[in-house]
Design a protein around this motif. Structure first.
Motif, PDB file in Angstrom:
ATOM      1  N   VAL A   1      -6.459  32.965  -4.111  1.00  0.00           N
ATOM      2  CA  VAL A   1      -5.243  33.753  -4.323  1.00  0.00           C
ATOM      3  C   VAL A   1      -4.154  33.379  -3.323  1.00  0.00           C
ATOM      4  O   VAL A   1      -4.419  32.724  -2.312  1.00  0.00           O
TER       5      VAL A   1
ATOM      6  N   THR B   1      -2.212  37.387  -5.182  1.00  0.00           N
ATOM      7  CA  THR B   1      -1.718  37.032  -6.517  1.00  0.00           C
ATOM      8  C   THR B   1      -2.403  35.757  -6.996  1.00  0.00           C
ATOM      9  O   THR B   1      -2.541  34.789  -6.245  1.00  0.00           O
TER      10      THR B   1
ATOM     11  N   SER C   1      -0.728  41.938  -0.537  1.00  0.00           N
ATOM     12  CA  SER C   1      -0.997  41.607  -1.943  1.00  0.00           C
ATOM     13  C   SER C   1      -1.682  40.256  -2.078  1.00  0.00           C
ATOM     14  O   SER C   1      -1.531  39.372  -1.237  1.00  0.00           O
TER      15      SER C   1
ATOM     16  N   GLY D   1      -0.330  35.177 -12.101  1.00  0.00           N
ATOM     17  CA  GLY D   1       0.504  36.274 -12.605  1.00  0.00           C
ATOM     18  C   GLY D   1      -0.127  37.647 -12.449  1.00  0.00           C
ATOM     19  O   GLY D   1       0.487  38.643 -12.808  1.00  0.00           O
ATOM     20  N   ILE D   2      -1.335  37.712 -11.955  1.00  0.00           N
ATOM     21  CA  ILE D   2      -1.996  39.001 -11.740  1.00  0.00           C
ATOM     22  C   ILE D   2      -2.006  39.281 -10.234  1.00  0.00           C
ATOM     23  O   ILE D   2      -2.387  38.425  -9.435  1.00  0.00           O
ATOM     24  N   THR D   3      -1.581  40.482  -9.873  1.00  0.00           N
ATOM     25  CA  THR D   3      -1.480  40.856  -8.463  1.00  0.00           C
ATOM     26  C   THR D   3      -2.266  42.124  -8.190  1.00  0.00           C
ATOM     27  O   THR D   3      -2.210  43.086  -8.966  1.00  0.00           O
ATOM     28  N   GLY D   4      -2.984  42.099  -7.084  1.00  0.00           N
ATOM     29  CA  GLY D   4      -3.663  43.295  -6.579  1.00  0.00           C
ATOM     30  C   GLY D   4      -3.120  43.568  -5.184  1.00  0.00           C
ATOM     31  O   GLY D   4      -2.708  42.645  -4.483  1.00  0.00           O
ATOM     32  N   SER D   5      -3.088  44.814  -4.801  1.00  0.00           N
ATOM     33  CA  SER D   5      -2.539  45.115  -3.478  1.00  0.00           C
ATOM     34  C   SER D   5      -3.237  46.319  -2.842  1.00  0.00           C
ATOM     35  O   SER D   5      -3.907  47.098  -3.519  1.00  0.00           O
TER      36      SER D   5
ATOM     37  N   THR E   1     -17.540  39.470 -12.078  1.00  0.00           N
ATOM     38  CA  THR E   1     -16.689  39.453 -10.899  1.00  0.00           C
ATOM     39  C   THR E   1     -16.881  38.150 -10.149  1.00  0.00           C
ATOM     40  O   THR E   1     -17.932  37.511 -10.249  1.00  0.00           O
TER      41      THR E   1
END
Length: 157
Positions: free
Chosen positions: A8, A39, A37, A42-46, A1
């Motif tokens: 981001v 990003t 969110s 191309g990877i997104t967390g929300s 991690t």
């Protein structure tokens, strides 16, 4: 991690509820919910951020610790301070009580009527928040003679 906070791209789906800056610090704008969110590549967390309205933090009762003569009335004011720093006059909204109704009673509008000498705690309560001040009732003032003084002089023979 790895901590990617500074790397981001942050976004708020509902900027009328909350905004978010490039470092990930969200600022509440109005009550409601907004999806926040992050990003990167191309990877997104929300997550969903819920903004609640300002909450009553404290009540101030004024005037503080007044002293008035028996038979007079005293108007009290209740001012609420909220978590967003705003204030509001709550005089007609709070529940007013007197700890000694033999000394003074208080109306729903914050007007205290004095009945006897002594002290009583005047409390304003709204929900779980309350504040009090002490009302001291002194003896009624003696009636005034209007400043006129009569003197009787007698003449000696």
């Amino acid at each position: 991690t790895s901590n990617l906070t500074a790397s981001v791209t942050w976004a708020s789906a509902t900027t009328s509820v909350a905004t978010i800056n490039v470092t990930g610090l969200a600022t509440a704008v109005a009550a409601g919910t907004s999806t926040i969110s992050a990003t990167l590549g191309g990877i997104t967390g929300s997550t969903v951020l819920t903004v609640t309205g300002a909450v009553l933090q404290s009540i101030a009762v004024t005037p503080a610790n007044p002293s008035i003569a028996k038979g007079l009335t005293q108007q009290f004011t209740a001012t609420g301070t909220y978590t967003d720093g705003s204030t509001q006059n709550l005089t007609g909204t709070v529940t007013w009580t007197s700890s000694s109704t033999a000394v003074a009673t208080i109306s729903s509008g914050g007007l205290a009527s004095t009945l006897a000498t002594g002290s009583t705690a005047i409390t304003a309560t709204l929900g779980a928040i309350s504040s009090a001040t002490t009302l001291t009732v002194t003896p009624a003032a003696a009636p005034s003679t209007g400043g006129a003084v009569r003197r009787t002089l007698s003449a000696s023979p």
